[in-house]
Design a protein around this motif. Structure first.
Motif, mmCIF file in Angstrom:
data_model
loop_
_atom_site.group_PDB
_atom_site.id
_atom_site.type_symbol
_atom_site.label_atom_id
_atom_site.label_comp_id
_atom_site.label_asym_id
_atom_site.label_seq_id
_atom_site.Cartn_x
_atom_site.Cartn_y
_atom_site.Cartn_z
ATOM 1 N N GLN A 5 4.242 1.377 4.613
ATOM 2 C CA GLN A 5 3.154 2.191 5.163
ATOM 3 C C GLN A 5 2.408 2.926 4.059
ATOM 4 O OE1 GLN A 5 4.116 5.958 6.647
ATOM 5 N NE2 GLN A 5 2.435 6.103 8.136
ATOM 6 N N GLN A 6 3.145 3.459 3.103
ATOM 7 C CA GLN A 6 2.517 4.211 2.018
ATOM 8 C C GLN A 6 1.564 3.328 1.222
ATOM 9 O OE1 GLN A 6 6.175 5.385 0.190
ATOM 10 N NE2 GLN A 6 6.678 6.832 1.835
ATOM 11 N N ALA A 7 2.020 2.146 0.851
ATOM 12 C CA ALA A 7 1.174 1.227 0.087
ATOM 13 C C ALA A 7 -0.038 0.790 0.896
ATOM 14 C CB ALA A 7 1.990 0.011 -0.353
ATOM 15 N N GLU A 8 0.148 0.475 2.164
ATOM 16 C CA GLU A 8 -0.967 0.045 3.008
ATOM 17 C C GLU A 8 -2.008 1.151 3.156
ATOM 18 O OE1 GLU A 8 0.329 -1.550 6.819
ATOM 19 O OE2 GLU A 8 -0.248 -3.522 6.054
ATOM 20 N N PHE A 9 -1.561 2.362 3.407
ATOM 21 C CA PHE A 9 -2.512 3.461 3.620
ATOM 22 C C PHE A 9 -3.261 3.794 2.332
ATOM 23 C CE2 PHE A 9 -3.931 7.840 4.193
ATOM 24 C CZ PHE A 9 -4.467 7.795 5.474
ATOM 25 N N LEU A 10 -2.563 3.814 1.200
ATOM 26 C CA LEU A 10 -3.236 4.095 -0.068
ATOM 27 C C LEU A 10 -4.211 2.974 -0.421
ATOM 28 C CD1 LEU A 10 -0.330 5.655 -2.170
ATOM 29 C CD2 LEU A 10 -2.171 6.828 -0.953
ATOM 30 N N GLY B 1 1.170 2.700 -5.024
ATOM 31 C CA GLY B 1 -0.218 3.062 -5.264
ATOM 32 C C GLY B 1 -0.422 4.443 -5.834
ATOM 33 N N ILE B 2 0.612 5.022 -6.469
ATOM 34 C CA ILE B 2 0.519 6.320 -7.140
ATOM 35 C C ILE B 2 0.284 6.087 -8.628
ATOM 36 C CG2 ILE B 2 1.815 8.392 -7.771
ATOM 37 C CD1 ILE B 2 0.866 8.357 -4.870
ATOM 38 N N HIS B 3 -0.584 6.909 -9.221
ATOM 39 C CA HIS B 3 -0.987 6.695 -10.617
ATOM 40 C C HIS B 3 -0.551 7.810 -11.563
ATOM 41 C CE1 HIS B 3 -4.188 5.126 -7.811
ATOM 42 N NE2 HIS B 3 -3.599 4.041 -8.254
ATOM 43 N N LEU C 275 -6.096 3.500 -16.550
ATOM 44 C CA LEU C 275 -5.112 3.002 -15.596
ATOM 45 C C LEU C 275 -5.478 1.636 -15.024
ATOM 46 C CD1 LEU C 275 -4.517 6.422 -13.861
ATOM 47 C CD2 LEU C 275 -2.661 5.000 -14.760
ATOM 48 N N GLY C 276 -6.676 1.173 -15.335
ATOM 49 C CA GLY C 276 -7.109 -0.129 -14.850
ATOM 50 C C GLY C 276 -7.493 -0.134 -13.388
ATOM 51 N N LEU C 277 -7.859 1.016 -12.846
ATOM 52 C CA LEU C 277 -8.101 1.109 -11.408
ATOM 53 C C LEU C 277 -9.400 0.440 -10.976
ATOM 54 C CD1 LEU C 277 -6.889 4.757 -10.671
ATOM 55 C CD2 LEU C 277 -5.624 2.611 -10.638
ATOM 56 N N PHE C 278 -10.364 0.317 -11.861
ATOM 57 C CA PHE C 278 -11.616 -0.345 -11.482
ATOM 58 C C PHE C 278 -11.404 -1.849 -11.295
ATOM 59 C CE2 PHE C 278 -13.208 3.669 -12.889
ATOM 60 C CZ PHE C 278 -14.404 3.846 -12.219
ATOM 61 N N GLU C 279 -10.405 -2.389 -11.990
ATOM 62 C CA GLU C 279 -10.120 -3.818 -11.854
ATOM 63 C C GLU C 279 -8.968 -4.086 -10.871
ATOM 64 O OE1 GLU C 279 -12.776 -3.172 -14.406
ATOM 65 O OE2 GLU C 279 -10.827 -2.527 -15.226
ATOM 66 N N ASN C 280 -8.003 -3.176 -10.820
ATOM 67 C CA ASN C 280 -6.805 -3.400 -10.002
ATOM 68 C C ASN C 280 -6.478 -2.156 -9.185
ATOM 69 O OD1 ASN C 280 -5.928 -6.128 -11.059
ATOM 70 N ND2 ASN C 280 -5.933 -4.954 -12.977
ATOM 71 N N PRO C 281 -7.246 -1.862 -8.165
ATOM 72 C CA PRO C 281 -7.021 -0.642 -7.389
ATOM 73 C C PRO C 281 -5.947 -0.769 -6.317
ATOM 74 C CG PRO C 281 -8.959 -1.772 -6.566
ATOM 75 C CD PRO C 281 -8.481 -2.562 -7.757
ATOM 76 N N TYR C 282 -5.544 -2.007 -5.995
ATOM 77 C CA TYR C 282 -4.669 -2.220 -4.849
ATOM 78 C C TYR C 282 -3.256 -2.609 -5.277
ATOM 79 C CZ TYR C 282 -9.301 -2.508 -2.744
ATOM 80 O OH TYR C 282 -10.590 -2.245 -2.369
ATOM 81 N N VAL C 283 -2.301 -2.412 -4.346
ATOM 82 C CA VAL C 283 -0.913 -2.789 -4.590
ATOM 83 C C VAL C 283 -0.446 -3.706 -3.457
ATOM 84 C CG1 VAL C 283 -0.373 -0.703 -5.895
ATOM 85 C CG2 VAL C 283 -0.071 -0.711 -3.400
ATOM 86 N N ASP C 284 0.709 -4.324 -3.657
ATOM 87 C CA ASP C 284 1.279 -5.240 -2.679
ATOM 88 C C ASP C 284 2.336 -4.508 -1.866
ATOM 89 O OD1 ASP C 284 2.594 -7.191 -1.244
ATOM 90 O OD2 ASP C 284 2.923 -8.536 -2.946
#
Length: 782
Positions: free
Chosen positions: A110-115, A180-182, A388-397
């Motif tokens: 749930q945490q990963a999906e919501f983030l 999805g925490i940075h 952190l590379g968030l512009f290219e990789n903002p999402y998690v699995d």
């Protein structure tokens, strides 16, 4: 440094020329991953409105009421804040602080999906598509439902095992990034200087040298070599430059310390974590330091932090930190407070404070705050996101997050940490370890079967995993024929004694009694709804004695004549005078985490040999404070040679000294030697010593090296820790331990506050604790 700046600005200039000569602003250079980060930052900054800039400087804690009152309201509120529709005057927000812990209680999926959903909103539903920067606490594990809960603060410090700490914080970063925490914050690297503070349970040691070693270890573990990697986050060091020696021992009180003390005691961990290891996160502290609140101190937030230490990351406010400038009287309202904080060097507000939101917009429009300062901080925020590379990789699995968070290896790591952090304080007559085949054992005390009190503060609001309490650990490890009877006895706080008589009767009928006492963690209430916590952030005490009727409970059990062991579960040192004089075996478990009960049971019954050693001096009474081991020499001189020859009412010595910790085996130290007896002021020396296990059990020993500067031009501590190694030895085995001592171990701040090595004699002391010096010799600096 000058050439580095020239090169950086050349890159920016080149990129901007490229932007203006052909690529065009409409082509959004900031979205081009082949461009240098600084070029991308400048391009994006040039496109932003004031509203959007202020938005990036706000990453509010999700527990604040401004985002909603209920979980459902907050879920709606954070989506609107990410989109920029929650407030008229602040554009899309920069991110959030402690979001999963406050509204996502179903675990990592749930945490990963919501983030991920919030990132989609920020990227697809806003004008510029700037990803969010998400921050969570990582004090002793990822602080949200499902995260592995390691021992806290002094328990981790008491392991004296930097490799173990590295593994723990690398695991914490990996769990955090998986959902999805940075950034993980509240990594409390400041030394524990006054144990009355409740939040000292988050810190590791009273010694600045040891804190510096730990700070460097944690930063390297959390950030690694590539902060954009899928298993790394920003390390957020707290609370700069310190808050652990306030007036009257009250957490947020003023730090009335000198420049000398600031540099000798408080700054070394920050210098190590930032200048040596490259930490990219810092949280400003609440207190005023030498009369200036930190949130308004240009000297601290810019002069020392950025100009001296080269800090390149983000400075976050404390929760409600901007308000400190109002109650300290530097600003009449939040509006002026925000202006001062921005000018001093604060980058990000985390508490929905108007001084960094609506008031800041007005301050800029009225010319009372500088747009240049706004742009400075926005650059830093954007650069952090690009790093952190968030512009290219903002999402998690989300599926991968489930596999990573609280996996079996991390649970085992929590158990290892608990084993190594437990300190055997006393073991008269070798009462421990106990026999697993005892006919009956009485387990007594308010913390014997209390999961929350084993976990500490900065633990998830809702814990999903099973916690091994001490009672459960004992029942699991003893023989099936052993009768284990449990009686609570009394509460941690309060005067109710209804079960003490029952505890006495149960102890009388047992072969051994294990009494588990200590402290209550925060967020607890009694039957009438009153807060009963006495440990954790915001819960300072004037008295370090056991609270409530706990000492009376122990006395009653000891009076039965049944062999008694006391286990302490607590976040701060406790002045257990009667217990230390009358109970033969005492275990300090600190806050041992989710596997603490198993680890303590293994030590009680001899499956594990205790190896923890104290990193905080345990006083006899709070009236002795400060009681840290490395006091200036005048303290010992007058205690030993004054008219009264000690305090008039009690022994001046602490109950247990810094570095103390017993084992079920014994160790012999021998053959102290140097590779040279004289060095220059810039030289170094190798110090070696042999250590042999002279007992019949395998065990681990923490070999400690202290230095005494015999004659100096300023007053220096009697001894100072300057090296330590934890080694494992089988029975009869001998190992050689070698330390490298260089200028950084010998230097001091002279009368002009210059850091130098002075010529003269230095005594090298090899010890089992600060009060148990085994070998000593001198080296001369010419």
């Amino acid at each position: 440094m000058f050439l580095k700046k020239i090169a950086r600005y050349s890159l920016i200039l080149g990129g901007l020329v490229f932007l203006n000569s052909g690529y065009g602003k409409s082509e959004a250079i900031y979205k081009d991953p082949t461009q240098p980060i600084d070029v991308r930052v400048e391009d994006l900054l040039s496109r932003m409105t004031l509203k959007e800039k202020i938005g990036q400087l706000n990453m509010p804690c999700v527990y604040v009421g401004g985002l909603g009152k209920t979980v459902e309201e907050k879920m709606v509120g954070v989506k609107a804040f990410a989109e920029g529709t929650h407030l008229d005057f602040v554009g899309p927000g920069g991110g959030f602080f402690t979001l999963p812990n406050n509204i996502l209680f179903e675990g990592p999926f749930q945490q990963a999906e919501f983030l991920n959903e919030l990132q989609r909103i920020a990227i697809s539903k806003t004008r510029l598509g700037i990803p969010l920067l998400q921050t969570e606490e990582g004090t002793h594990g990822l602080m949200c439902t499902g995260g592995t809960i390691y021992p806290e603060g002094p328990a981790l410090g008491s392991t004296w095992n930097l490799d173990l700490l590295s593994r723990i914080y690398a695991a914490t970063a990996k769990e955090a990034r998986a959902i999805g925490i940075h950034q993980i914050f509240t990594l409390v690297v400041e030394p524990i200087r006054d144990p009355r503070l409740g939040r000292n349970q988050e810190a590791y040691s009273e010694d600045a040298f040891q804190c510096a070693r730990i700070a460097k270890t944690i930063v390297r573990a959390v950030q690694g070599d590539d902060i954009s990697a899928s298993d790394k986050t920003v390390a957020g060091l707290c609370h700069y430059p310190g808050q652990s020696e306030p007036v009257s021992g009250l957490e947020r009180g003023a730090m009335e310390i000198s420049e000398r003390k600031l540099r000798e005691v408080f700054l070394p961990p920050w210098e190590a974590g930032i200048k040596s290891a490259g930490a990219l996160g810092v949280m400003a502290t609440y207190p005023a330091v030498d009369g200036v609140p930190t949130h308004a101190s240009h000297k601290l937030l810019t002069g020392i932090l950025r100009e001296e230490f080269g800090f390149e990351g983000l400075v976050l406010s404390e929760g409600g930190g901007i308000e400190t400038l109002v109650y300290e009287g530097l600003a009449p309202t939040q509006k002026e407070a925000g202006q001062l904080a921005l000018a001093a060097g604060l980058d990000v507000g985390i508490s929905y404070e108007s001084g960094f939101m609506a008031d800041m917009v007005e301050s800029i429009e009225e010319g009372k705050a500088s747009i240049t300062d706004i742009d400075r901080s926005v650059r830093r925020v954007l650069k952090q996101k690009f790093r952190l590379g968030l512009f290219e990789n903002p999402y998690v699995d989300p599926k991968q997050a489930v596999k990573i968070v609280h996996n079996q290896a991390y649970q085992e790591l929590a158990l290892v940490a608990a084993r190594e952090g437990v300190v055997l304080l006393r073991n008269e007559g070798d009462l421990l370890p106990l026999n697993k085949d005892l006919k009956s054992i009485a387990v007594i005390g308010p913390n014997a079967d209390h999961a929350k009190n084993q976990l500490g503060d900065y633990t998830a609001l809702q814990v999903s995993q099973e916690i091994t309490t001490i009672l459960k650990g004992i029942r699991t490890i003893v023989s099936p024929e052993t009768d284990v009877q449990y009686v609570k006895g009394c509460d941690v706080v309060g005067s109710r004694t209804q079960e003490i008589d029952k505890a006495v009767q149960t102890a009388k009928e047992a072969d051994a009694a294990v009494v588990v006492v200590g402290e209550n963690e925060w967020q607890q209430h009694d039957e009438d709804g009153n807060r009963i916590a006495n440990s954790g952030e915001g819960f300072d005490v004037a008295n370090l004695d056991l609270s409530g009727m706990q000492t009376e409970l122990v006395k009653a059990v000891v009076a039965t004549g049944t062999p008694t062991i006391v286990i302490l579960v607590n976040g701060r040192p406790l002045s257990t005078r009667w217990i230390s004089e009358n109970v033969p075996a005492i275990i300090e478990s600190w806050i041992p985490g989710e596997k603490g009960g198993q680890a303590i049971a293994e030590i009680l019954f001899g499956d594990v040999n205790p190896s923890g050693k104290l990193t905080v001096t345990i006083p006899r009474h709070s009236g002795q404070l400060p009681v840290y081991y490395n006091a200036k020499r005048s303290k010992r001189h007058w205690l030993e040679h004054g008219w009264g020859n000690s305090y008039a009412d009690m022994d001046y010595r602490p109950l247990y000294p810094f570095g103390h910790g017993l084992s079920y085996t014994t160790f012999k130290y021998s053959n102290l030697r140097f590779d040279q007896s004289e060095i220059g002021v810039a030289g170094s020396i190798q110090v070696s010593v042999d250590v042999r296990n002279t007992g019949d059990r395998a065990g681990k020993e923490v070999v400690q090296l202290y230095i005494q500067d015999v004659i100096a031009t300023v007053s220096v501590p009697e001894i100072e820790l300057r090296g330590f190694q934890k080694i494992h030895l089988n029975p009869g085995e001998k190992k050689t331990v070698t330390f490298e001592i260089g200028p950084e171990h010998l230097e001091l701040y002279n009368q002009h506050l210059e850091r130098i090595v002075e010529p003269g004699e230095f005594k090298i002391k090899i010890a089992a604790s600060s009060a148990d010096i085994r070998l000593e010799d001198s080296v001369w600096v010419k």
